[in-house]
Design an enzyme around this catalytic site. Sequence first.
Site, PDB file in Angstrom:
ATOM      1  CB  CYS A  14      51.313 -10.298  36.778  1.00 24.39           C
ATOM      2  SG  CYS A  14      49.849 -10.344  35.730  1.00 24.39           S
ATOM      3  CG  HIS A  40      47.455 -12.203  38.990  1.00 22.90           C
ATOM      4  ND1 HIS A  40      48.244 -11.104  38.739  1.00 22.90           N
ATOM      5  CD2 HIS A  40      48.018 -12.837  40.061  1.00 22.90           C
ATOM      6  CE1 HIS A  40      49.235 -11.071  39.623  1.00 22.90           C
ATOM      7  NE2 HIS A  40      49.121 -12.111  40.426  1.00 22.90           N
TER       8      HIS A  40
END
Length: 974
Positions: free
Chosen positions: A55, A307
């Site tokens: 990510c 994340h």
Amino acid sequence: CRRNCRGNPNCLVGIGEHVWLGEIDENSFHNIDDPNCERRKKNAFVGLTNLGATCYVNTFLQMWFLNLELRQALYLCPSTSMDGEGIPKDKDYEPQSICEHLQYLFALLQNSKRRYIDPSGFVKALGLDTGQQQDAQEFSKLFMSLLEDTLSKQKNPDVRNIVQKQFCGEYAYVTVCNQCGRESKLMSKFYELELNIQGHKQLTDCITEFLKEEKLEGDNRYFCETCQSKQNATRKIRLLSLPCTLNLQLMRFVFDRQTGHKKKLNTYIGFSELLDMEPFMEQKNGVYVYELSAVLIHRGVSAYSGHYIAHVKDPQTGEWYKFNDEDIEKMEGKKLQLGIEEDLAEPSKSQTRKPKCGKGTHCSRNAYMLVYRLQTREKSLTVEVPAFLQELVERDNSKFEEWCNEMAEMRKQSVARGKIKHEEVKELYKRLPAEAGSPYDFISLEWLQKWLDESTPPKPIDNTACLCSHGKLHPDKISIMKRISEYVADFFYRRYGGGPRLNVKALCKDCVVERCRILRLKNRLNEDYKTVTNLLKITVKGNDGFWVGKASLRSWRQLALEQLNEQDEDTEHSNGKMNGNAQSKDESSEEKREEEEELNFNEDIVCPHGGLCISENERRVVSKEAWEKLKQYFPKAPEFPNNKECCSQCKILEREGEENEALHKMMASEQKTSLQNLFHDKCRPCLGSWPQETDELYIVSQFFVEEWRKFVRRPTRCSPVSSVGNSALLCPHGGLMFTYASMTKEDSKLIALIWPSEWERIQKLFVVDHVIKITRTPAAGADPEGALYTSEPQLCPECREGLLCQQQRDLREYTQATIYIHKVVDNKKVMKDAAPELNVSSSEAEEEREENKPEGEQDPDFNQANGGAKRQKISHQSYIPYQKQGIRRSTRHRKVRGEKALLVSANQTLKELKIQIMHAFSVAPFDQNLSIDGKMLSDDTATLGSLGVIPESVILLKADEPIADYAAMDDVMQ
């Protein structure tokens, strides 16, 4: 019925039919999502697939894609596909360089019809591990450096210099001498400014600290070229020029000395949408107003997980978008909205409140990078995809359309099949019950349920698991079967196949009769037990009785019950269980062997020859009535009338055994008398102080002596020793494996010394395979200590060397062994007086431990290699010297103050050991100075075995003073 009646073969309710009865939605006939959900919406951006832990890569790619100048420059890069005839249509495009990967990726992000695309080619070309999250800031630096280096080879200056134009600024390190005022400058380029956020609340405060003046005084004074001496001075950074795109790295991830790991700072930092950099510039004659264009977010409390999300402004429309891998969300009202990104994954107790933000300002505790663009009134660029890239994008779009059509066709076919099946089930379910007096079939409930379950297509019908030993339907399997009409059964077998068919003729009468017999016996068992108990009290006269084993009589009721239960469940064992989980041949044969090993009734008085055993203590006579009762339960039990003779072969063997015992006692007595001193271990010669009365001594193996002593002590239980077995002390070449010196020390427990007079008697009593003799030859005119000692056969140097090497190798091949770490305090060397065990050499320590062991532990096979002090029984082969021995470890190490025990393995690296030491002593790896036996351990990549660290080693640890170089700590941890 509301639900299926378990065990009733006539109940056909609740087997899965409710799904098919009534109207059914078409979507229930397939599990294929609508392919149009994967299609890109109008005026929407394209997402990027997260390949596991990528990510952080996706956020940077989206941010760079929306830098129109960078995108246009990359499109201008010549591609290998532009040369010649281009890419054949039957081959997939494979980019050859990082620029080509980025070109293709940007073209897909711009004109693809997909909702998201796969960046795996780009990630693979960079050699990134998709399962491990990297440092995002480090990735940004390294990739920009790689891109700049790659583009520097381009001829077009607009392409070659794009990274410098967009991202490169310049500052100077300026040092001013306080004495003479001399100013020295060190010019440096930058691609991002790394700002410390500890102790700050606003972005401008972080920039101010970055540029603040530093005093150079004391030991840190500056050498002035003009003064030609060290002088007090000041040093600071001056910003000389700024790039079009200003990257501000917020240092959220810092090294924590207490844990030895990185940690995340979750402090709020305020920043505005407009940033005026003029107050921070050296020359204030330009326009330095920047507007916010991207905010990169890290969600999570740990520096090693979490994340990554990007908020990026579209330069053409001015609208903000949130890029979260495949999902892209447009913000309302052309405003940046951080929202839920500010919530921590794991809220802590000491959470600080979010400060109030005014208009045009924002606060974030998760933002780790802020990107500002130089404010300009020029219209944004319109970037067109080059023709060769557009062709590749259209090829990918064609593949996507084909996939959509294929998925739509599969959905259509699944719906058509589902409708046919729907009509089939509705029709057959009505005719499924068997009417009274009509032909019927039995079919398994499991198969019927699978037929009604659309997700698992039914296999051919298999009824073999429901058959009894007679090949018919077993009564116990009725509960898992259903009785259906012959009409439906014909359809099933015609459509799906399988068998065998189980109709009315398949019901097994033999099994029912056998079950009734077993049930009757079970009901009568308690009553018969009382009857037999009373009959056993009657004394049997004459020859009307039968021999029965006492052990069998004690447990006959339990044996009978077990046997009846086994017969009751016989079919399940022979045919296996439903669902096709039949027992394998290996399992069934193993069970049979176990059953054979367990004695059945009255087999405890059967001798090995099949006759009546000779021991009358193990059996007794019972009456004929009692025997007949027992025979009802054990019809196959061996029968011995009380006038039956015992086994004649057993009688002969018994007589021979008595004779052998007498012979062994006589042998033991004779050998003990002949070798009395050897048996009692008295008056034994010693190589350490050679006896003056003889110049010759003989050697036998200690194993032979121990086995012989066992026989003499227990001649009726132990076998006599026939051979001396000296071959075990010799190598394969016939040479002796021991030196004279080793036989006086570590190998003394493997041999036994024999006087010449004893040797003469041994030769008469035992078979001697090899004679091993040591001879003393006194030197002429010298004292006895100057004597020469020779052995027959002579020492084999090669095998002796091999044995020693093997022993050393064993010390380098250990797992989960204990070593000791001793911390040296105040630079004081550990002296021998303070801690003698730390300065003894490894060989001396080993000898000392060996001498202090209890007698049993000096056995060569006393082995603790597997963790426990386990004494292994010595076999004739197990103590052979040239076989691999276990590692002998002493557990008698005396820990001293400042010392800790660690479990390590030989293949563990020194770096891994330093991490263990860090947790045990709270000393960072780069502050550790380790040594063993005076030798420094410095190669972090070397294994402990190669560094000479063996079990029970003591390693000295000297800790350096802590340093404040966080960058160095970061490098070590990375």
